[in-house]
Design an enzyme around this catalytic site. Structure first.
Site, PDB file in Angstrom:
ATOM      1  CB  CYS A  10      -1.049   0.035   1.288  1.00 32.55           C
ATOM      2  SG  CYS A  10      -0.305   0.116   2.902  1.00 32.55           S
ATOM      3  CB  CYS A  84       0.148   1.495  -4.132  1.00 33.74           C
ATOM      4  SG  CYS A  84       0.534  -0.140  -4.589  1.00 33.74           S
ATOM      5  CB  CYS A  88       2.975  -2.396  -7.815  1.00 32.88           C
ATOM      6  SG  CYS A  88       3.610  -3.825  -7.173  1.00 32.88           S
TER       7      CYS A  88
END
Length: 132
Positions: A10, A84, A88
């Site tokens: 997160c 997020c 990533c």
């Protein structure tokens, strides 16, 4: 078969991902390698998350938010993101899931408990889907 590695990501690695990692560690034990990280980690875990997890008998108070690294993603079999966005990195051959969860930061205790219980239910489902 080596045990699967699950990475929870997160933004701040202070609430949702820490609670998820705490549950997975507690419920799956040694069957799974558990990692968590954030794209912009805070300097400490959200005290409301610590308190909500303590009610479940899981201590995350000594965990430290960590910065998400490419290596952490490479090492993982399952990558679970929580709000997020595109922070990533994506690698082929990994399982990616995005869990839509409210951020517990700044929320009252009942809201944090609701988020915690949602995370627990998702972690239990995840455990059932991991290879033995």
């Amino acid at each position: 078969m080596t045990k699967p590695t699950v990475l929870f990501v997160c933004v701040h690695n202070a609430g949702r991902s820490q609670m998820a990692a705490g549950f997975l560690q507690a419920l799956a034990g040694d069957r799974v390698e558990v990692l968590s990280a954030g794209s912009e980690p805070k300097d400490q875990i959200n005290p409301a998350a610590v308190s909500a997890m303590a009610e479940e008998g899981i201590d995350i108070a000594n965990n430290t938010p960590k910065l998400l690294t490419v290596d952490a993603v490479k090492e993982s079999d399952v990558v679970i993101t929580m709000g997020c966005g595109d922070a990533c990195p994506i690698f082929p051959g990994k399982r990616y899931e995005d869990w839509e969860l409210d951020d517990p930061a700044g929320q009252d205790a009942d809201t944090v408990r609701r988020i915690r219980d949602d995370i627990r239910s998702r972690v239990e489902t995840l455990i059932g889907e991991l290879p033995e």
